[in-house]
Motif scaffolding. Structure first.
Motif, mmCIF file in Angstrom:
data_model
loop_
_atom_site.group_PDB
_atom_site.id
_atom_site.type_symbol
_atom_site.label_atom_id
_atom_site.label_comp_id
_atom_site.label_asym_id
_atom_site.label_seq_id
_atom_site.Cartn_x
_atom_site.Cartn_y
_atom_site.Cartn_z
ATOM 1 N N MET A 131 20.833 99.227 41.540
ATOM 2 C CA MET A 131 20.949 99.116 40.084
ATOM 3 C C MET A 131 22.180 98.292 39.722
ATOM 4 O O MET A 131 23.193 98.340 40.394
ATOM 5 N N SER A 132 22.060 97.547 38.638
ATOM 6 C CA SER A 132 23.215 96.780 38.173
ATOM 7 C C SER A 132 24.170 97.729 37.449
ATOM 8 O O SER A 132 24.050 98.933 37.537
ATOM 9 N N SER A 133 25.133 97.194 36.712
ATOM 10 C CA SER A 133 26.119 98.037 36.036
ATOM 11 C C SER A 133 25.439 98.977 35.053
ATOM 12 O O SER A 133 24.343 98.717 34.576
ATOM 13 N N LEU A 134 26.089 100.096 34.729
ATOM 14 C CA LEU A 134 25.487 101.115 33.864
ATOM 15 C C LEU A 134 25.437 100.677 32.403
ATOM 16 O O LEU A 134 26.279 99.877 31.968
ATOM 17 N N PRO A 135 24.484 101.242 31.629
ATOM 18 C CA PRO A 135 24.367 100.890 30.206
ATOM 19 C C PRO A 135 25.658 101.111 29.429
ATOM 20 O O PRO A 135 25.994 100.339 28.531
ATOM 21 N N ILE A 136 26.386 102.193 29.779
ATOM 22 C CA ILE A 136 27.616 102.490 29.044
ATOM 23 C C ILE A 136 28.623 101.333 29.156
ATOM 24 O O ILE A 136 29.459 101.134 28.261
ATOM 25 N N GLY A 137 28.505 100.587 30.199
ATOM 26 C CA GLY A 137 29.390 99.434 30.365
ATOM 27 C C GLY A 137 29.229 98.411 29.254
ATOM 28 O O GLY A 137 30.173 97.694 28.911
ATOM 29 N N THR A 138 28.037 98.367 28.679
ATOM 30 C CA THR A 138 27.813 97.412 27.585
ATOM 31 C C THR A 138 28.621 97.793 26.350
ATOM 32 O O THR A 138 29.015 96.935 25.567
ATOM 33 N N LEU A 139 28.852 99.115 26.178
ATOM 34 C CA LEU A 139 29.688 99.564 25.058
ATOM 35 C C LEU A 139 31.137 99.147 25.295
ATOM 36 O O LEU A 139 31.856 98.777 24.366
ATOM 37 N N LYS A 140 31.556 99.254 26.544
ATOM 38 C CA LYS A 140 32.930 98.883 26.863
ATOM 39 C C LYS A 140 33.206 97.432 26.466
ATOM 40 O O LYS A 140 34.225 97.114 25.881
ATOM 41 N N LYS A 141 32.236 96.588 26.763
ATOM 42 C CA LYS A 141 32.407 95.167 26.424
ATOM 43 C C LYS A 141 32.404 94.922 24.921
ATOM 44 O O LYS A 141 32.868 93.901 24.444
ATOM 45 N N ALA A 142 31.825 95.875 24.188
ATOM 46 C CA ALA A 142 31.714 95.695 22.737
ATOM 47 C C ALA A 142 32.939 96.174 21.979
ATOM 48 O O ALA A 142 33.018 96.030 20.758
ATOM 49 N N LEU A 143 33.902 96.790 22.674
ATOM 50 C CA LEU A 143 35.119 97.282 22.002
ATOM 51 C C LEU A 143 35.801 96.147 21.234
ATOM 52 O O LEU A 143 35.993 95.051 21.767
ATOM 53 N N GLY A 144 36.123 96.419 19.974
ATOM 54 C CA GLY A 144 36.784 95.415 19.154
ATOM 55 C C GLY A 144 35.822 94.458 18.474
ATOM 56 O O GLY A 144 36.227 93.632 17.661
ATOM 57 N N LYS A 145 34.532 94.604 18.813
ATOM 58 C CA LYS A 145 33.537 93.731 18.185
ATOM 59 C C LYS A 145 32.664 94.532 17.217
ATOM 60 O O LYS A 145 32.615 95.759 17.260
ATOM 61 N N PHE A 146 31.928 93.827 16.384
ATOM 62 C CA PHE A 146 31.049 94.504 15.440
ATOM 63 C C PHE A 146 29.730 94.890 16.117
ATOM 64 O O PHE A 146 29.132 94.102 16.859
ATOM 65 N N ILE A 147 29.314 96.112 15.887
ATOM 66 C CA ILE A 147 28.035 96.604 16.383
ATOM 67 C C ILE A 147 27.282 97.239 15.215
ATOM 68 O O ILE A 147 27.845 97.454 14.144
ATOM 69 N N ILE A 148 26.008 97.518 15.438
ATOM 70 C CA ILE A 148 25.234 98.275 14.447
ATOM 71 C C ILE A 148 24.675 99.501 15.134
ATOM 72 O O ILE A 148 24.003 99.409 16.165
ATOM 73 N N ILE A 149 24.988 100.670 14.571
ATOM 74 C CA ILE A 149 24.493 101.932 15.121
ATOM 75 C C ILE A 149 23.336 102.405 14.257
ATOM 76 O O ILE A 149 23.438 102.452 13.035
ATOM 77 N N ARG A 150 22.228 102.737 14.890
ATOM 78 C CA ARG A 150 21.102 103.283 14.133
ATOM 79 C C ARG A 150 20.984 104.773 14.430
ATOM 80 O O ARG A 150 20.846 105.186 15.574
ATOM 81 N N LEU A 151 21.028 105.592 13.377
ATOM 82 C CA LEU A 151 20.935 107.043 13.540
ATOM 83 C C LEU A 151 19.498 107.515 13.412
ATOM 84 O O LEU A 151 18.607 106.773 13.006
ATOM 85 N N GLY A 155 12.051 94.670 25.568
ATOM 86 C CA GLY A 155 13.184 93.904 26.045
ATOM 87 C C GLY A 155 13.244 93.904 27.549
ATOM 88 O O GLY A 155 12.458 94.583 28.218
ATOM 89 N N LYS A 156 14.176 93.102 28.079
ATOM 90 C CA LYS A 156 14.350 93.042 29.518
ATOM 91 C C LYS A 156 15.293 94.168 29.936
ATOM 92 O O LYS A 156 16.399 94.287 29.395
ATOM 93 N N LEU A 157 14.851 94.991 30.859
ATOM 94 C CA LEU A 157 15.663 96.129 31.297
ATOM 95 C C LEU A 157 16.812 95.635 32.173
ATOM 96 O O LEU A 157 16.616 95.209 33.306
ATOM 97 N N GLU A 158 18.038 95.738 31.632
ATOM 98 C CA GLU A 158 19.211 95.276 32.372
ATOM 99 C C GLU A 158 19.802 96.380 33.232
ATOM 100 O O GLU A 158 20.268 96.154 34.345
ATOM 101 N N SER A 159 19.806 97.598 32.687
ATOM 102 C CA SER A 159 20.330 98.735 33.444
ATOM 103 C C SER A 159 19.888 100.036 32.792
ATOM 104 O O SER A 159 19.425 100.051 31.651
#
Lengths: 76, 76, 76, 76, 76, 76, 76
Positions: free
Chosen positions: F1-21, E29-33
């Motif tokens: 560096m652009s915004s941190l990866p954890i920020g992508t989780l913030k945007k996903a709040l309230g939406k459906f995601i798939i977690i792989r363990l 994938g494309k590394l975003e962050s």
């Protein structure tokens, strides 16, 4: 929150418990002492595999970080 | 709480113990020293697989973080 | 307590030891240096599988956190 | 104690090394840089399985915490 | 020492990389962050098993502590 | 560096995601909350094995340290 | 961000939950207490394998670091 889970170990001191380790072997013994890492000292310990007591071990030291769970009420 | 589990190792200094590692191999030897990570130095060590002494190892250093349990009373 | 287990490694500097890793492969070599994480630098290293020397590796760096045990007296 | 094991990596900068990971795959490449976690940057990297070079990878970043050992003298 | 390995990730921002996880699945994938734990955000991500692109995943968050290695130059 | 990866989780709040363990089971659900350890609370959660929804779980708490990856855009 | 995931455990105190461990065994029981490591004390605990209740355990202490997930709404 009610009392902490570690408190349940305190109440089990001097009583028989069953410790289940990550590799699915269980050890039954009298809880003599434990520390904050959940390292446990058991006396009169026996190894249990498939619900059978396979070996008598006497006094054992069990490392806390490989413990999956502790059964506290083995006569219930 | 009574004395800490680590105290049982202190009492075992100079005596034979059996250490069981995560991969189910056991080492019997005289406990010469240990530290707070449970790293142990054993002398006269032998490797035990399926309850048979398969190799004599002399002096060994065992890393604490792979220890599952220590049998303290091997003649009980 | 007597001297710490790490002291046994100090005495082994310049001597041949056998390191056993988590995946059951062993490396025999001359211990050139180690640090507090048990990272070890061995020279004249050979890989041992099923008690046979399968490969000559020359100089290797072994990460401490995957070491199961170190045999200190390989000629005993 | 003599110089630390990490010093051996410093001397290997710009030279070819072989990194063995926990899952037994090996990567050969020129060591461009490393940090205190043993994260390594290799250039001209190739993947080695069963002693055969199976894939050319170019530039790779290897996480330090999954490294079993580093072979420093691959032409010895 | 030359620049740190993490610097290679910085240069890869906005480019396609391949991340290999512990269970041997790969994600391209494309590394975003990314952050200091090597957590990575990839866009246009695809899952690769046995060198075949098996699933399109869109935007994914990969936990750093399960990453084995990152291939930085996937067109070399 | 652009915004941190954890920020992508913030945007996903309230939406459906798939977690792989780590054990390759996946859980799809609406992301209700998460913390810095990546512990996640999902509502309307379903367990997915081999791309089939095998069980409805309602509200679940997923421990962060066993998460391999999070798919953020499950309708792409 | 909304309330933290750990808050969902607080609401589950006194109610029945199902804990799934790394080795895929599940334990159903009434959540009596938990701490910040996710160590949990369950009463009226039963072991569940392949969706069948195989053993009654009474009171158990479950170590947090081996928990994969907690199902909070077992009657939904």
């Amino acid at each position: 929150m009610s009392s902490l889970p570690i408190g349940t170990l305190k109440k089990a001191l001097g009583k028989f418990i069953i410790i289940r380790l990550k590799d699915n072997v269980k050890y039954k013994g009298k809880l003599e002492s434990f520390d904050q890492y959940m390292n446990c000292h058991l006396s009169e310990a026996v190894e249990i595999i498939d619900d059978e007591e396979v070996s008598r071990y006497g006094s054992i030291f069990v490392r806390g970080n490989n413990i999956l769970l502790v059964r506290l009420s083995i006569n219930e």
